[in-house]
Design an enzyme around this catalytic site. Sequence first.
Site, short mmCIF file in Angstrom:
data_model
loop_
_atom_site.label_atom_id
_atom_site.label_comp_id
_atom_site.label_asym_id
_atom_site.label_seq_id
_atom_site.Cartn_x
_atom_site.Cartn_y
_atom_site.Cartn_z
N LYS A 65 0.81 -1.22 0.00
CA LYS A 65 0.00 0.00 0.00
C LYS A 65 0.85 1.27 0.00
O LYS A 65 0.41 2.31 -0.49
CB LYS A 65 -0.95 0.02 1.21
N ASP A 101 -10.04 2.79 2.36
CA ASP A 101 -10.22 2.26 3.73
C ASP A 101 -10.87 3.32 4.64
O ASP A 101 -11.66 2.99 5.51
CB ASP A 101 -8.87 1.85 4.34
P1 NAP Z 1 -0.01 -3.37 10.79
O1 NAP Z 1 0.27 -2.14 10.00
O2 NAP Z 1 0.92 -4.51 10.76
O3 NAP Z 1 -0.23 -2.92 12.33
C1 NAP Z 1 -0.54 -3.87 13.31
C2 NAP Z 1 -0.75 -3.18 14.64
O4 NAP Z 1 -1.20 -4.18 15.58
C3 NAP Z 1 0.51 -2.57 15.23
O5 NAP Z 1 0.14 -1.42 15.96
C4 NAP Z 1 1.02 -3.67 16.15
O6 NAP Z 1 1.75 -3.19 17.27
C5 NAP Z 1 -0.26 -4.26 16.66
N1 NAP Z 1 -0.10 -5.67 17.02
C6 NAP Z 1 0.27 -6.68 16.20
N2 NAP Z 1 0.31 -7.85 16.87
C7 NAP Z 1 -0.03 -7.55 18.17
C8 NAP Z 1 -0.14 -8.32 19.36
N3 NAP Z 1 0.09 -9.65 19.37
N4 NAP Z 1 -0.49 -7.69 20.50
C9 NAP Z 1 -0.73 -6.35 20.52
N5 NAP Z 1 -0.62 -5.57 19.41
C10 NAP Z 1 -0.28 -6.17 18.25
O7 NAP Z 1 -1.43 -3.98 10.36
P2 NAP Z 1 -2.71 -3.20 9.79
O8 NAP Z 1 -2.64 -3.17 8.31
O9 NAP Z 1 -2.87 -1.93 10.53
O10 NAP Z 1 -3.87 -4.21 10.16
C11 NAP Z 1 -4.24 -4.47 11.50
C12 NAP Z 1 -5.54 -5.26 11.54
O11 NAP Z 1 -6.58 -4.44 11.02
C13 NAP Z 1 -5.52 -6.50 10.63
O12 NAP Z 1 -5.22 -7.63 11.39
C14 NAP Z 1 -6.90 -6.58 10.04
O13 NAP Z 1 -7.65 -7.57 10.71
C15 NAP Z 1 -7.51 -5.23 10.32
N6 NAP Z 1 -7.89 -4.54 9.08
C16 NAP Z 1 -9.18 -4.61 8.68
C17 NAP Z 1 -9.60 -3.95 7.56
C18 NAP Z 1 -11.05 -4.03 7.17
O14 NAP Z 1 -11.39 -3.62 6.04
N7 NAP Z 1 -11.91 -4.51 8.03
C19 NAP Z 1 -8.69 -3.21 6.79
C20 NAP Z 1 -7.35 -3.17 7.21
C21 NAP Z 1 -6.96 -3.85 8.35
P3 NAP Z 1 3.33 -2.85 17.19
O15 NAP Z 1 3.41 -1.45 16.63
O16 NAP Z 1 3.76 -2.93 18.60
O17 NAP Z 1 3.94 -3.88 16.28
#
Ligand code: NAP
Length: 285
Positions: A65, A101
């Site tokens: 992205k 998004d």
């Molecule tokens: P990302 O950029 O990798 O960010 C993940 C975030 O979650 C970071 O802040 C990370 O913390 C935290 N995290 C990861 N594993 C964790 C754990 N075990 N315990 C506590 N915190 C944790 O991912 P993203 O793209 O933002 O996506 C995150 C989630 O959003 C996805 O899993 C997905 O399910 C959801 N999402 C949904 C949609 C939708 O359309 N519904 C769209 C996009 C994303 P750190 O900074 O400490 O690593």
Amino acid sequence: MKRYGIIGNPISHSISPAIYNAVFPTIGLVATFEAWKAEPEEVAGFVERLRGPDLGGMMVTVPYKERVMTLVDALDATAKAIGAVNCIVKRDGVLTGYNTDVYGFTRSLAEAGFAARGCRALVLGAGGAAHAVAYGLAREGAMAVHFANRTLRRAEEAAAHLRESAEMPLETGVVSAEPDALAIACAAADIVVNCTPLGMRHGGSEDRSPLDERCLRPGLWVYDTVYTPPETPLLRLARAAGANTVPGLEMLIYQAVAAVQLWTGMEPPVDVMRRAARKALGFDA
Ligand code: NAP
């Protein structure tokens, strides 16, 4: 027949082909939608191919992205503000990067009945989803957006980025992801949005909620961007506590609605897209 598709890696789990292939015929668009697995060195080639006559448009998912931002000809203001493109539109040979998004989140929130103007929000996480959600809340007129994240430094960066990108001044802050700090922060919030993968099926933490019962109360709004299972551990706890809940599948559906609008100028039937998504995820089996 025109071809559309989504690039990412991994991509085999994507339910986008199911959603778009279900909706295209209903709006008279003779086209197919495919999932394209791209290695990092192939991303530029995929975007270039979009200039050809057979391709109509492209979605972009993790981990590309940010990378495609430099490959398109122009950026929509929202994509520029949050620093991520998930949808590429071709108009008169010009490729423009959008971020749907933000629309997916804000439209699904409004459809659920939450009025963001003047609200105090707590965003759990500081990654790509958290940036889109926080920007959407700010654009809808939130009074305050605070971030809680496992890595506090990333929460601080997200808050600083939001202050720079938001069109209107708003209060920002950071919170430790410790249970006591979260309980205090939730007590001051009107809405909490989970943007971490905690609770996601097959994510290694499917039984975990980012918040415990002490954080939840009647009247609080709890939005989980995690979209599978349909009711995550967080949403189950929130419902039991009398909170208002919104599942992440709605964000996924409305970001796809926005993509179809951008590609075709048409308003697609949301129910067709929701049904296709639920079927592809096995929710109604
Ligand atoms: P990302 O950029 O990798 O960010 C993940 C975030 O979650 C970071 O802040 C990370 O913390 C935290 N995290 C990861 N594993 C964790 C754990 N075990 N315990 C506590 N915190 C944790 O991912 P993203 O793209 O933002 O996506 C995150 C989630 O959003 C996805 O899993 C997905 O399910 C959801 N999402 C949904 C949609 C939708 O359309 N519904 C769209 C996009 C994303 P750190 O900074 O400490 O690593």
